[in-house]
Design an enzyme around this catalytic site. Structure first.
Site, PDB file in Angstrom:
ATOM      1  N   GLY A  28      22.221 -83.569  42.771  1.00 17.28           N
ATOM      2  CA  GLY A  28      21.838 -82.298  43.413  1.00 17.28           C
ATOM      3  C   GLY A  28      20.564 -81.731  42.811  1.00 17.28           C
ATOM      4  O   GLY A  28      20.379 -80.515  42.726  1.00 17.28           O
ATOM      5  N   GLY A  49      17.992 -78.885  44.279  1.00 22.32           N
ATOM      6  CA  GLY A  49      18.438 -77.523  44.548  1.00 22.32           C
ATOM      7  C   GLY A  49      17.738 -76.524  43.636  1.00 22.32           C
ATOM      8  O   GLY A  49      16.844 -76.867  42.859  1.00 22.32           O
ATOM      9  N   ASP A  59      19.366 -86.805  44.600  1.00 24.57           N
ATOM     10  CA  ASP A  59      19.833 -85.823  45.588  1.00 24.57           C
ATOM     11  C   ASP A  59      20.096 -86.590  46.880  1.00 24.57           C
ATOM     12  O   ASP A  59      19.556 -87.693  47.085  1.00 24.57           O
ATOM     13  CB  ASP A  59      18.765 -84.741  45.822  1.00 24.57           C
ATOM     14  N   ILE A  60      20.871 -85.992  47.771  1.00 21.68           N
ATOM     15  CA  ILE A  60      21.103 -86.629  49.072  1.00 21.68           C
ATOM     16  C   ILE A  60      19.844 -86.535  49.937  1.00 21.68           C
ATOM     17  O   ILE A  60      19.622 -87.355  50.813  1.00 21.68           O
ATOM     18  CB  ILE A  60      22.334 -86.017  49.780  1.00 21.68           C
ATOM     19  N   LYS A  64      35.654 -74.268  42.886  1.00 23.56           N
ATOM     20  CA  LYS A  64      35.159 -74.093  41.512  1.00 23.56           C
ATOM     21  C   LYS A  64      36.324 -73.916  40.542  1.00 23.56           C
ATOM     22  O   LYS A  64      36.307 -74.467  39.438  1.00 23.56           O
ATOM     23  CB  LYS A  64      34.181 -72.907  41.440  1.00 23.56           C
ATOM     24  N   TYR A 119      34.647 -71.913  48.440  1.00 20.76           N
ATOM     25  CA  TYR A 119      33.765 -72.279  47.329  1.00 20.76           C
ATOM     26  C   TYR A 119      34.428 -71.915  45.997  1.00 20.76           C
ATOM     27  O   TYR A 119      34.493 -72.730  45.071  1.00 20.76           O
ATOM     28  CB  TYR A 119      32.433 -71.552  47.501  1.00 20.76           C
TER      29      TYR A 119
HETATM   30  P1  NAD Z   1      21.596 -75.678  45.916  1.00 17.88           P
HETATM   31  O1  NAD Z   1      22.388 -75.522  47.165  1.00 17.88           O
HETATM   32  O2  NAD Z   1      20.272 -75.039  45.808  1.00 17.88           O
HETATM   33  O3  NAD Z   1      21.423 -77.230  45.592  1.00 17.88           O
HETATM   34  C1  NAD Z   1      22.464 -78.155  45.745  1.00 17.88           C
HETATM   35  C2  NAD Z   1      21.856 -79.511  45.950  1.00 17.88           C
HETATM   36  O4  NAD Z   1      22.920 -80.430  46.173  1.00 17.88           O
HETATM   37  C3  NAD Z   1      20.916 -79.586  47.154  1.00 17.88           C
HETATM   38  O5  NAD Z   1      19.646 -80.061  46.781  1.00 17.88           O
HETATM   39  C4  NAD Z   1      21.620 -80.550  48.102  1.00 17.88           C
HETATM   40  O6  NAD Z   1      20.726 -81.369  48.832  1.00 17.88           O
HETATM   41  C5  NAD Z   1      22.462 -81.365  47.128  1.00 17.88           C
HETATM   42  N1  NAD Z   1      23.592 -82.007  47.784  1.00 17.88           N
HETATM   43  C6  NAD Z   1      24.404 -81.517  48.745  1.00 17.88           C
HETATM   44  N2  NAD Z   1      25.292 -82.442  49.123  1.00 17.88           N
HETATM   45  C7  NAD Z   1      25.052 -83.540  48.377  1.00 17.88           C
HETATM   46  C8  NAD Z   1      25.647 -84.828  48.304  1.00 17.88           C
HETATM   47  N3  NAD Z   1      26.668 -85.186  49.092  1.00 17.88           N
HETATM   48  N4  NAD Z   1      25.149 -85.708  47.400  1.00 17.88           N
HETATM   49  C9  NAD Z   1      24.114 -85.380  46.603  1.00 17.88           C
HETATM   50  N5  NAD Z   1      23.494 -84.188  46.646  1.00 17.88           N
HETATM   51  C10 NAD Z   1      23.971 -83.277  47.522  1.00 17.88           C
HETATM   52  O7  NAD Z   1      22.548 -75.208  44.710  1.00 17.88           O
HETATM   53  P2  NAD Z   1      22.089 -74.715  43.287  1.00 17.88           P
HETATM   54  O8  NAD Z   1      21.883 -73.269  43.374  1.00 17.88           O
HETATM   55  O9  NAD Z   1      21.019 -75.584  42.733  1.00 17.88           O
HETATM   56  O10 NAD Z   1      23.443 -74.949  42.493  1.00 17.88           O
HETATM   57  C11 NAD Z   1      23.623 -76.069  41.647  1.00 17.88           C
HETATM   58  C12 NAD Z   1      25.006 -75.987  41.047  1.00 17.88           C
HETATM   59  O11 NAD Z   1      25.149 -74.758  40.325  1.00 17.88           O
HETATM   60  C13 NAD Z   1      26.140 -76.004  42.076  1.00 17.88           C
HETATM   61  O12 NAD Z   1      27.230 -76.708  41.543  1.00 17.88           O
HETATM   62  C14 NAD Z   1      26.498 -74.548  42.224  1.00 17.88           C
HETATM   63  O13 NAD Z   1      27.837 -74.382  42.622  1.00 17.88           O
HETATM   64  C15 NAD Z   1      26.275 -74.050  40.814  1.00 17.88           C
HETATM   65  N6  NAD Z   1      26.010 -72.618  40.791  1.00 17.88           N
HETATM   66  C16 NAD Z   1      24.874 -72.121  41.359  1.00 17.88           C
HETATM   67  C17 NAD Z   1      24.679 -70.757  41.354  1.00 17.88           C
HETATM   68  C18 NAD Z   1      23.451 -70.145  41.974  1.00 17.88           C
HETATM   69  O14 NAD Z   1      23.354 -68.905  41.999  1.00 17.88           O
HETATM   70  N7  NAD Z   1      22.490 -70.923  42.469  1.00 17.88           N
HETATM   71  C19 NAD Z   1      25.612 -69.903  40.736  1.00 17.88           C
HETATM   72  C20 NAD Z   1      26.770 -70.463  40.218  1.00 17.88           C
HETATM   73  C21 NAD Z   1      26.953 -71.828  40.217  1.00 17.88           C
HETATM   74  C1  AKB Z   2      26.798 -68.361  45.561  1.00 16.71           C
HETATM   75  O1  AKB Z   2      26.494 -67.197  45.858  1.00 16.71           O
HETATM   76  O2  AKB Z   2      27.534 -69.085  46.248  1.00 16.71           O
HETATM   77  C2  AKB Z   2      26.301 -68.904  44.245  1.00 16.71           C
HETATM   78  C3  AKB Z   2      27.258 -68.618  43.160  1.00 16.71           C
HETATM   79  C4  AKB Z   2      27.306 -67.278  42.544  1.00 16.71           C
HETATM   80  O3  AKB Z   2      28.007 -69.471  42.778  1.00 16.71           O
HETATM   81  N1  AKB Z   2      25.011 -68.350  44.004  1.00 16.71           N
END
Ligand code: NAD
Ligand code: AKB
Length: 319
Positions: free
Chosen positions: A8, A11, A34-35, A145, A141
């Site tokens: 991922g 992201g 990444d996918i 988690k 979601y």
């Molecule tokens: P994002 O949605 O920006 O990125 C996720 C990435 O995963 C994307 O690039 C997508 O293409 C890739 N993806 C989706 N399906 C896939 C698959 N089948 N195989 C491979 N890649 C795949 O999310 P993010 O904000 O970068 O979050 C990263 C991690 O952190 C996640 O586990 C998310 O739950 C966690 N997280 C994020 C936040 C936030 O605020 N961004 C907060 C809490 C937790």
């Molecule tokens: C979302 O809003 O889904 C994420 C998170 C807090 O895990 N940014």
């Protein structure tokens, strides 16, 4: 020598974490996957296309590149997950168990997997939410988690593995576009401020959420992964606090450098999600165990977000 696999990686988090990992371990030792493929194929460093549901390809990649650590970031975030719950379950849960099984099989030294404030639900204390409390998440979601946290703790205990995790608040960065989360309004608002000088918030004016500027989140991740295992007392995922603010407060922060910026409110289903999450978080376990301390406040983050995004977008009335 450490060899790192990141899933991922394109992201919001991966975009900035990969750069930090490349700096720490050397670009040649970090395998970002990444996918999707990077826009214009302009990724700096090793990049491979990988679907976390394709267990055989992940296994082959781990073997071929002698991977020793995995940062498993691929997921579907809360707002998008509500639109496709079955897909979210598959990617968030089947993807995780693929990584855990392969980490066991290939004797991976350390795994990092992010959890979220989404593990909490409307029954938990809203302010300074403790590390351990009633959870009962209402979103698919949040359910993935919470189940993921329990799964990681199970693999740690049963197979003597080293899987570490943080419950991130909403992450705010300029490296990538928002990825379908509820807290992503606080990323979109900066893009909208610079592009149109106005923003319509899907979250109500006074709904507070815990948030964090991405450099703090990246530093927290590396600090947790570097911490001595014997100091870690939380066997699920560490609470991480950052800064808490409402849409009206972030708008006021933006107006300090863009006085013409206007915010309107049209709360939608994301408000229902946001109001089921904490206002603020108690991260004393992280402070005690590995000396965690947040660096950025709201105005400091706003100044940096505007300054970085200004270089990427056509400016509108930035003073
Ligand atoms: P994002 O949605 O920006 O990125 C996720 C990435 O995963 C994307 O690039 C997508 O293409 C890739 N993806 C989706 N399906 C896939 C698959 N089948 N195989 C491979 N890649 C795949 O999310 P993010 O904000 O970068 O979050 C990263 C991690 O952190 C996640 O586990 C998310 O739950 C966690 N997280 C994020 C936040 C936030 O605020 N961004 C907060 C809490 C937790
Ligand atoms: C979302 O809003 O889904 C994420 C998170 C807090 O895990 N940014």
């Amino acid at each position: 020598m450490d060899r790192i696999l990141v899933t991922g990686a394109l992201g919001q988090l991966g975009t900035e974490l990969v750069v930090a990992l490349q700096g720490k371990y050397g670009s040649e030792n970090v395998f970002a996957t990444d996918i999707h493929t990077p826009l214009n194929n302009n990724f700096e460093g090793n990049f491979l296309t990988l679907d976390v549901l394709d267990k055989r390809s992940i296994s082959e990649l781990i073997r071929r590149h002698d991977i020793t650590q995995i940062y498993h970031l691929a997921a579907i975030l809360s707002a998008n997950a509500e639109k496709s719950p079955e897909l979210a379950w598959r990617i968030n849960m089947d993807g995780l168990i693929n990584i855990l099984e392969l980490a066991k099989e290939h004797h991976i030294q350390k795994v990092y997997w992010p959890s979220s404030i989404a593990v909490f639900g409307p029954d938990c204390p809203k302010d300074i939410t403790p590390q351990n409390t009633i959870m009962n998440p209402r979103t698919i979601y949040g359910i993935t988690k919470l189940a993921g946290e329990k799964l990681c703790a199970y693999y740690n205990a049963k197979f003597d593995m080293d899987i570490r995790s943080l419950r991130y608040p909403g992450l705010i960065g300029h490296g990538a576009l928002p990825g379908g989360g509820t807290t992503d309004y606080a990323v979109e608002i900066y893009h909208a401020a610079l592009k149109d000088a106005k923003y319509t918030s899907p979250i109500a004016a006074d709904t507070a959420l815990p948030m964090m500027y991405m450099p703090d989140a990246v530093r927290a991740t590396l600090e947790l992964m570097d911490a001595k295992k014997e100091y870690l007392t939380v066997n699920t995922s560490y609470n991480l606090a950052g800064i808490s603010f409402t849409p009206s407060e972030i708008a006021k922060s933006i107006q300090k450098s863009m006085p013409d910026f206007i915010i309107n409110y049209e709360p939608d289903f994301r408000e229902t999600i946001a109001s089921s999450w904490p206002n603020s978080i108690d991260d004393s376990a992280a402070s005690n165990d590995w000396k965690w301390k947040v660096a950025y406040d709201l105005d400091g983050m706003t100044r940096e977000m505007i300054s970085h995004l200004k270089k990427k977008l056509p400016p509108v009335n930035v003073y």
